[in-house]
Design a protein around this motif. Structure first.
Motif, mmCIF file in Angstrom:
data_model
loop_
_atom_site.group_PDB
_atom_site.id
_atom_site.type_symbol
_atom_site.label_atom_id
_atom_site.label_comp_id
_atom_site.label_asym_id
_atom_site.label_seq_id
_atom_site.Cartn_x
_atom_site.Cartn_y
_atom_site.Cartn_z
ATOM 1 N N CYS A 112 -1.180 0.770 -1.675
ATOM 2 C CA CYS A 112 -0.349 1.890 -2.119
ATOM 3 C C CYS A 112 0.709 1.397 -3.111
ATOM 4 O O CYS A 112 0.931 0.203 -3.265
ATOM 5 N N CYS A 115 3.547 -0.837 -1.602
ATOM 6 C CA CYS A 115 3.134 -2.191 -1.257
ATOM 7 C C CYS A 115 2.929 -3.023 -2.522
ATOM 8 O O CYS A 115 3.271 -4.200 -2.559
ATOM 9 N N ASN A 133 0.230 -4.878 3.224
ATOM 10 C CA ASN A 133 -0.313 -3.535 3.499
ATOM 11 C C ASN A 133 0.668 -2.753 4.350
ATOM 12 O O ASN A 133 1.682 -3.296 4.792
ATOM 13 N N CYS A 134 0.381 -1.482 4.577
ATOM 14 C CA CYS A 134 1.239 -0.659 5.435
ATOM 15 C C CYS A 134 0.414 0.444 6.084
ATOM 16 O O CYS A 134 -0.807 0.446 5.966
ATOM 17 N N CYS A 137 -1.935 2.152 3.658
ATOM 18 C CA CYS A 137 -2.931 1.425 2.871
ATOM 19 C C CYS A 137 -3.427 0.184 3.607
ATOM 20 O O CYS A 137 -2.886 -0.175 4.635
#
Ligand code: ZN
Ligand code: ZN
Ligand code: FE
Length: 762
Positions: A112, A115, A133-134, A137
């Motif tokens: 994303c 990120c 990442n998060c 995503c």
């Protein structure tokens, strides 16, 4: 002062509502509207309880259902209104243990914006970290071993979270709240480079880039498998890759740094920009543009270029350091599945790659890049894999757990539970033994992951397909489905047609086993989910030498010339096909013609794909195929829209025969007059459009049906699809095309599934 009335509501959500930050989303929505309550996962689905002013409660429900998180798929929503209990604050409650009925894993999601920003900002904890990442995503499908989706059941299990990551993971206000693959340089996976037996850690990325810029070929471990990469501006490097991979012509996909670089290589519409930068980040086939000196060998004889954007931080960092477009092609030996483990990659790619860029996050489910193109503003899927798999499609019928085995080419299978059909990632051609064992492995993994135990199996009627034999070996009740019926049904179901609907299905492809034992592929079928009537088909022609005719389409050209009584073309000097046949051997050609006359090893086919192949050979565009569909692809690539067309003939009642012999005679005349092959190829495309449109008008009169569905591999041809679609709309037809699943055999399993289900209901 008016007293505001309070209300309480319990909302039950079923569908794909896990692992995408749904609960934090609900929490944030509740806080912003100042309603109290709680949210929890349960065996029945996600349960939300809210309490607040009546209007706020209504607004909460509307906003929840109208704009849920991007990947949520709501199957069922129930709202129960109750008197208030005096709740205060909002809580995310602990999940109930035990397996819930409807758990969907999510696809891998491209990095994303936040990120990426973090990864590129000096001073950030994750500056230059390739695994940032998060919750919005990062990897999902490719790392999940089992459900429910928890770090423990992914290949991130071996990385123990550091205190900083743990804090983010536990903080409801953080973007990484409950992000299962959360990682940082202190606790997560890392990369290294292996070159000539040496391992390089610290500067792995920079060293890798240096090698690429020196013209070396790299094997790069990514999200769902390995890529083979080289500098797309370096002709020598690209040619070396083609030689080593033994892949002389099939176009390579190109990864570009960003949209700006994409614009230097290809024409891009806003819709295409949007798709390229979507969370699914597919490869898009785009019209080439020459602002950058791309190596000619990247996509020879092709006016389209497969382009995609970086979709992991590793790719982003690589592309930024490199600052040149990179060939990024599947890391496999031609025709085999993607390599996923280090051992596999080293075994398969030895002798192809000069160095390996590796990391220590294991790939559980290998998954190719998805490929699509845009026609008249609509996305047409060509290969459905990363970013889309394993999100299910909805069937208009429920029933027992079902497996639909698909076809042998471009195989995809489907596992169905209730109204949901889960399509596997693109598997490949089952003719190859390694690919077939991959098929069985993926089937095992997916059925366990989704908790689907097939009680019934659907298969293609082709008696010698590997998928058919496999289906029949399972010892389950089985339903055989005609290939082109499956094509049309898949187009119907992905367009959400209800049960009773009837369409005129135009199924155009290379090969499909027909009910009369002949090879079909130029069909117009009056189709419902339950059955079909063959209303029209292309005139049968013999495929001299059977399978050999697919690899050597000049054999089909020979058959057409013979039936059209225009073999005089072969006597002419200065034309490409006669010259090719003389080189090939006049005696051998005579033998083939006798074979055809006597009907020896010359199965009959009504295939549109084979007609395109034949015309390609007739014009001297491509005599022999080095990859599936090449003759037709190259024919499309020299064609453009035109209004002129050849004559054709429609005769007979049921079925109506679409006879293209007058068309072949027209082509021969044009060739003898010395017309350019580009003009003839364009005129040929228009002729097919006119012939199908005329046939459909006749059939509309006979049946009263004005809804048309277009399916089959021939509709990967963007020019044909666009022209036919426009022409039919001009005639007052409603036209359905493929978007979510491919028109090619990658869509067969979905069609098999819905047909099998409908027959059990009916
Ligand atoms: Zn993110
Ligand atoms: Zn950490
Ligand atoms: Fe097909």
């Amino acid at each position: 002062m008016k007293l505001l009335k309070k209300q309480r509501a319990i909302i039950l959500l079923q569908g794909a509502v896990q692992g995408m930050g749904f609960r934090p989303f609900v929490h944030r929505l509740a806080s912003s509207l100042k309603v109290a309550g709680s949210v929890r996962n349960s065996v029945e689905g996600l349960i939300i309880e809210i309490e607040g002013e009546e209007e706020k409660v209504e607004e909460f429900i509307i906003r929840l259902l109208s704009s849920p998180p991007p990947f949520a798929l709501l199957e069922k929503v129930e709202v129960l209104r109750l008197p208030p209990l005096g709740y205060e604050g909002f809580q995310i409650q602990r999940s109930e243990e035990g397996r819930t009925g409807l758990l969907f894993p999510l696809p891998d999601i491209a990095t994303c914006r936040e990120c990426l920003q973090e990864t590129l900002t000096p001073g950030e904890r994750r500056y230059f970290y390739p695994f940032t990442n998060c919750t919005n995503c990062g990897p999902r499908f490719s790392i999940i071993r089992a459900l429910p989706y928890d770090r423990e059941r992914t290949s991130m299990r071996k990385f123990k979270m550091c205190p900083d990551c743990q804090r983010e993971y536990d903080d409801i206000r953080d973007r990484r709240y409950h992000a299962q693959p959360i990682a940082c340089p202190a606790c997560g996976p890392h990369i290294w480079l292996e070159v000539e037996g040496r391992r390089i850690y610290g500067d792995a990325l920079k060293e890798a880039v240096n090698l690429l810029l020196e013209g070396k070929i790299l094997a790069i471990k990514g999200l769902g498998g390995f890529h083979l990469a080289c500098n797309a501006l370096d002709e020598e490097a690209v040619r070396k890759l083609r030689e080593r991979k033994r892949r002389p012509f099939k176009p390579f996909a190109i990864m570009v740094r960003d949209l700006e670089m994409a614009h230097c290589l290809a024409e891009l519409s806003p819709r295409e920009e949007e798709l390229l930068s979507s969370p699914q980040a597919p490869i898009l086939l785009l019209p080439k543009k020459g602002d950058l000196p791309l190596a000619p060998s990247v996509a020879p004889n092709n006016k389209y270029l497969g382009i995609f954007l970086p979709y992991t931080p590793l790719h982003h960092l690589l592309m930024r350091e490199c600052d040149a477009p990179l060939v990024m092609t599947s890391g496999n030996r031609t025709d085999e599945p993607l390599s996923a483990s280090h051992r596999e990659a080293k075994e398969n790619l030895r002798g192809i790659a000069d160095a390996f860029l590796l990391h220590n996050r294991d790939i559980v489910a290998r998954c190719d890049d998805s490929v699509a193109r845009v026609v008249r503003g609509r996305m047409v899927m060509i290969r459905r894999a990363r970013g889309y798999v394993p999100l299910p499609l909805r069937l208009p019928y429920g029933g027992e757990d079902l497996l639909a085995c698909g076809a042998d080419l471009k195989n995809v299978f489907a596992l169905c539970k209730g109204n949901w059909a889960f399509l596997s990632q693109h598997i490949g051609d089952l003719e190859n033994a390694t690919t077939f064992s991959f098929y069985k492995k993926v089937l095992k993994h997916l059925s366990r992951l989704l908790n689907i135990k097939p009680k019934l199996v659907a298969y293609d009627l082709h008696p010698t397909y590997h998928s058919t034999r496999f289906a029949l070996s399972l010892g389950l009740p089985s339903i055989g489905v005609q290939h082109h019926h499956a094509h049309i049904a898949s187009c119907m179901v992905e367009n959400d047609l209800p049960r009773e609907e009837v369409v005129l299905g135009v199924a155009l492809d290379g090969t499909g086993y027909g009910l009369d034992g002949k090879i079909w592929g130029g069909e117009i079928l009056l189709t419902t989910y339950q059955g079909f009537t063959r209303l029209a088909h292309l005139r049968y022609i013999p495929l001299i030498g059977g399978e050999m005719a697919i690899k050597q389409p000049w054999r089909i050209a020979l058959a057409y010339l013979s039936l059209a009584e225009r073999e005089d073309l072969l006597e002419r000097e200065g034309l490409e096909l006669p010259a090719f046949l003389r080189r090939w051997g006049e005696e051998k050609v005579k033998v083939l013609r006798r074979m055809m006359e006597k009907g020896i090893n010359s199965p009959l086919a009504s295939s549109m794909g084979r007609l395109f192949d034949a015309v390609s050979a007739l014009l001297g565009v491509r005599f022999e195929a080095t990859y599936e569909g090449q003759p037709a692809v190259e024919l499309e690539n020299i064609s453009q829209e035109c209004e002129e067309h050849y004559p054709f003939q429609l005769e007979g009642e049921e079925p109506l025969i679409m006879d293209v012999l007058p068309l072949i005679r027209g082509i021969v005349d044009d060739l003898l007059e010395g017309r350019r092959k580009e003009e003839i190829a364009s005129k040929f495309h228009r002729s097919i459009v006119e012939m199908l449109a005329s046939a459909l008008c006749i059939l509309r009169k006979r049946t009263g049906v004005r809804l048309v569905a277009l399916s089959g591999g021939v509709f990967q041809n963007a020019l044909l699809l666009k022209m036919l679609w426009e022409r039919l709309e001009g005639e007052g037809f409603s036209v359905l095309i493929h978007g979510k699943v491919p028109p090619n055999d990658g869509g067969i399993a979905l069609g098999q599934a819905v047909i099998a289900r409908s027959r059990l209901e009916g």
